[in-house]
Design a protein around this motif. Structure first.
Motif, mmCIF file in Angstrom:
data_model
loop_
_atom_site.group_PDB
_atom_site.id
_atom_site.type_symbol
_atom_site.label_atom_id
_atom_site.label_comp_id
_atom_site.label_asym_id
_atom_site.label_seq_id
_atom_site.Cartn_x
_atom_site.Cartn_y
_atom_site.Cartn_z
ATOM 1 N N VAL B 26 0.841 -1.197 0.000
ATOM 2 C CA VAL B 26 0.000 0.000 0.000
ATOM 3 C C VAL B 26 0.877 1.249 0.000
ATOM 4 O O VAL B 26 0.645 2.192 -0.745
ATOM 5 C CB VAL B 26 -0.944 0.024 1.224
ATOM 6 C CG1 VAL B 26 -1.544 1.412 1.437
ATOM 7 C CG2 VAL B 26 -2.063 -0.992 1.054
ATOM 8 N N GLN B 27 1.914 1.198 0.814
ATOM 9 C CA GLN B 27 2.750 2.379 0.967
ATOM 10 C C GLN B 27 3.634 2.637 -0.237
ATOM 11 O O GLN B 27 3.973 3.779 -0.534
ATOM 12 C CB GLN B 27 3.592 2.259 2.242
ATOM 13 C CG GLN B 27 2.716 2.431 3.480
ATOM 14 C CD GLN B 27 3.458 2.191 4.781
ATOM 15 O OE1 GLN B 27 4.671 2.251 4.836
ATOM 16 N NE2 GLN B 27 2.707 1.911 5.834
ATOM 17 N N VAL B 28 4.003 1.584 -0.930
ATOM 18 C CA VAL B 28 4.857 1.782 -2.105
ATOM 19 C C VAL B 28 4.016 2.204 -3.323
ATOM 20 O O VAL B 28 4.539 2.717 -4.296
ATOM 21 C CB VAL B 28 5.667 0.513 -2.414
ATOM 22 C CG1 VAL B 28 4.848 -0.461 -3.215
ATOM 23 C CG2 VAL B 28 6.955 0.868 -3.139
ATOM 24 N N GLY B 29 2.731 2.002 -3.233
ATOM 25 C CA GLY B 29 1.833 2.452 -4.295
ATOM 26 C C GLY B 29 1.809 1.560 -5.511
ATOM 27 O O GLY B 29 2.234 0.401 -5.452
ATOM 28 N N PRO B 30 1.278 2.077 -6.608
ATOM 29 C CA PRO B 30 1.050 1.304 -7.825
ATOM 30 C C PRO B 30 2.301 0.670 -8.420
ATOM 31 O O PRO B 30 2.188 -0.275 -9.198
ATOM 32 C CB PRO B 30 0.483 2.344 -8.808
ATOM 33 C CG PRO B 30 -0.093 3.407 -7.934
ATOM 34 C CD PRO B 30 0.787 3.467 -6.732
ATOM 35 N N ALA B 31 3.475 1.178 -8.078
ATOM 36 C CA ALA B 31 4.709 0.622 -8.638
ATOM 37 C C ALA B 31 4.915 -0.819 -8.170
ATOM 38 O O ALA B 31 5.458 -1.645 -8.890
ATOM 39 C CB ALA B 31 5.901 1.485 -8.245
ATOM 40 N N GLY B 32 4.491 -1.118 -6.952
ATOM 41 C CA GLY B 32 4.604 -2.478 -6.455
ATOM 42 C C GLY B 32 6.011 -2.863 -6.048
ATOM 43 O O GLY B 32 6.938 -2.055 -6.116
ATOM 44 N N LEU B 33 6.153 -4.117 -5.648
ATOM 45 C CA LEU B 33 7.435 -4.638 -5.187
ATOM 46 C C LEU B 33 7.626 -6.063 -5.688
ATOM 47 O O LEU B 33 6.666 -6.835 -5.765
ATOM 48 C CB LEU B 33 7.484 -4.662 -3.656
ATOM 49 C CG LEU B 33 7.512 -3.334 -2.883
ATOM 50 C CD1 LEU B 33 7.295 -3.596 -1.402
ATOM 51 C CD2 LEU B 33 8.821 -2.607 -3.129
ATOM 52 N N ALA B 34 8.868 -6.428 -5.969
ATOM 53 C CA ALA B 34 9.183 -7.809 -6.325
ATOM 54 C C ALA B 34 9.099 -8.665 -5.068
ATOM 55 O O ALA B 34 9.324 -8.175 -3.957
ATOM 56 C CB ALA B 34 10.567 -7.895 -6.920
ATOM 57 N N ALA B 35 8.786 -9.934 -5.245
ATOM 58 C CA ALA B 35 8.638 -10.843 -4.112
ATOM 59 C C ALA B 35 9.888 -10.829 -3.227
ATOM 60 O O ALA B 35 9.783 -10.743 -1.996
ATOM 61 C CB ALA B 35 8.352 -12.255 -4.618
ATOM 62 N N GLY B 36 11.038 -10.890 -3.852
ATOM 63 C CA GLY B 36 12.283 -10.909 -3.085
ATOM 64 C C GLY B 36 12.465 -9.657 -2.248
ATOM 65 O O GLY B 36 12.967 -9.712 -1.118
ATOM 66 N N ARG B 37 12.054 -8.532 -2.815
ATOM 67 C CA ARG B 37 12.147 -7.261 -2.093
ATOM 68 C C ARG B 37 11.215 -7.271 -0.872
ATOM 69 O O ARG B 37 11.575 -6.772 0.189
ATOM 70 C CB ARG B 37 11.777 -6.109 -3.033
ATOM 71 C CG ARG B 37 11.993 -4.744 -2.448
ATOM 72 C CD ARG B 37 13.431 -4.250 -2.639
ATOM 73 N NE ARG B 37 13.672 -3.011 -1.879
ATOM 74 C CZ ARG B 37 14.211 -3.005 -0.658
ATOM 75 N NH1 ARG B 37 14.571 -4.125 -0.078
ATOM 76 N NH2 ARG B 37 14.411 -1.853 -0.034
ATOM 77 N N ILE B 38 10.046 -7.836 -1.047
ATOM 78 C CA ILE B 38 9.112 -7.940 0.081
ATOM 79 C C ILE B 38 9.721 -8.820 1.170
ATOM 80 O O ILE B 38 9.627 -8.519 2.358
ATOM 81 C CB ILE B 38 7.760 -8.545 -0.370
ATOM 82 C CG1 ILE B 38 7.119 -7.656 -1.442
ATOM 83 C CG2 ILE B 38 6.818 -8.695 0.808
ATOM 84 C CD1 ILE B 38 5.852 -8.235 -2.034
ATOM 85 N N SER B 39 10.360 -9.887 0.739
ATOM 86 C CA SER B 39 11.006 -10.788 1.695
ATOM 87 C C SER B 39 12.068 -10.042 2.497
ATOM 88 O O SER B 39 12.155 -10.171 3.714
ATOM 89 C CB SER B 39 11.638 -11.957 0.941
ATOM 90 O OG SER B 39 12.221 -12.878 1.831
ATOM 91 N N GLU B 40 12.860 -9.216 1.790
ATOM 92 C CA GLU B 40 13.886 -8.416 2.467
ATOM 93 C C GLU B 40 13.256 -7.445 3.462
ATOM 94 O O GLU B 40 13.681 -7.336 4.609
ATOM 95 C CB GLU B 40 14.684 -7.601 1.443
ATOM 96 C CG GLU B 40 15.708 -8.392 0.655
ATOM 97 C CD GLU B 40 16.351 -7.526 -0.419
ATOM 98 O OE1 GLU B 40 17.051 -8.089 -1.284
ATOM 99 O OE2 GLU B 40 16.163 -6.285 -0.403
ATOM 100 N N LEU B 41 12.248 -6.728 2.988
ATOM 101 C CA LEU B 41 11.629 -5.688 3.809
ATOM 102 C C LEU B 41 10.952 -6.242 5.058
ATOM 103 O O LEU B 41 10.970 -5.627 6.118
ATOM 104 C CB LEU B 41 10.592 -4.907 2.991
ATOM 105 C CG LEU B 41 11.135 -3.961 1.915
ATOM 106 C CD1 LEU B 41 9.990 -3.400 1.089
ATOM 107 C CD2 LEU B 41 11.929 -2.821 2.551
ATOM 108 N N THR B 42 10.353 -7.397 4.921
ATOM 109 C CA THR B 42 9.547 -7.922 6.028
ATOM 110 C C THR B 42 10.258 -9.005 6.833
ATOM 111 O O THR B 42 9.827 -9.327 7.939
ATOM 112 C CB THR B 42 8.233 -8.528 5.495
ATOM 113 O OG1 THR B 42 8.548 -9.576 4.580
ATOM 114 C CG2 THR B 42 7.397 -7.483 4.775
ATOM 115 N N GLY B 43 11.322 -9.582 6.242
ATOM 116 C CA GLY B 43 12.023 -10.652 6.943
ATOM 117 C C GLY B 43 11.289 -11.973 6.911
ATOM 118 O O GLY B 43 11.578 -12.878 7.693
ATOM 119 N N ILE B 44 10.348 -12.094 5.999
ATOM 120 C CA ILE B 44 9.608 -13.348 5.871
ATOM 121 C C ILE B 44 10.338 -14.272 4.901
ATOM 122 O O ILE B 44 10.717 -13.846 3.809
ATOM 123 C CB ILE B 44 8.172 -13.083 5.375
ATOM 124 C CG1 ILE B 44 7.444 -12.134 6.335
ATOM 125 C CG2 ILE B 44 7.410 -14.380 5.204
ATOM 126 C CD1 ILE B 44 6.170 -11.552 5.768
#
Lengths: 112, 112
Positions: B26-44
């Motif tokens: 939501v915060q990054v907006g329409p540009a979105g994020l790659a799965a790997g980037r989400i993994s980095e950001l969240t630690g999941i």
DNA sequence: TCAACGTTTCAAATATCATTGAAATATGGA
DNA sequence: TCCATATTTCAATGATATTTGAAACGTTGA
């Protein structure tokens, strides 16, 4: 509003019976409903209903007050609004992607 | 929006990892994020992340598109808005308990 | 006080969900 | 083609949630 609180609130609503209960309370407004009346309206067995009401109560989505031998439940509009506000918070990095406003209902209060 | 759909959407958000994922999107907006980037950001962990992304995707809270060897995920703002609208629907029996407006964000569409 | 009513608690059974690591799949570049 | 990268699938494990019926609790009125 803390993330943990939000998860609890969402989890409270993320269930058929509880969503039905909560909506019934939202629609009836501040007057609220007795537990037995909710049971009638939703068809949820008393013991199951009590379980779900406790869950909603614990999530601060509803409040209760004894009235004679009835227990009256009411929706917690302030929590609902805080919840909705949280989900739209920081949308698109805080840029004005479009007008965002906090949905409101009577008896709403401040939220973080 | 059907009750079943709403429960699914709420359940999708009612979990620490998924709420974190969704908020990041939501915060990054329409540009979105790659799965790997989400993994980095969240630690999941990747496999766990994939599970949760599928869950969010199934609930129509996020969309994905392949981009090279990356899969870009974006928040589904229209579903989010429909969800928020549903919760405030018929509040207090439809009486104007206070001004209610549908929270909105870019790329929002119609909902029932 | 007693019995009826409204509601909650308890324990047990069932079902569903979340996490992990290893393996599989698919894409891009050498 | 072959290897490295990015992501998903799979199976197994442990943890949580939901429902049920019976019993307990508290309130009211006779």
């Amino acid at each position: 509003m803390e993330t943990k609180t939000v998860v609890t609130a969402l989890a409270a609503l993320a269930q058929d019976s509880r969503l039905a209960i909560f909506r019934a309370l939202v629609q009836v407004g501040p007057a609220g409903l007795a537990a037995g009346r909710i049971s009638e309206l939703t068809g949820i067995a008393p013991s199951s209903l009590s379980f779900h009401l406790k869950e909603l109560s614990h999530a601060d989505m509803v409040s209760s007050q004894q009235s004679g031998r009835f227990v009256i439940y009411t929706a917690n509009f302030s929590t609902m609004n805080a919840l909705l506000g949280f989900l739209t918070e920081n949308c698109c990095g805080g840029n004005p992607c479009s007008p965002v406003c906090t949905p409101a209902c009577a008896t709403s209060k401040e939220s973080t």
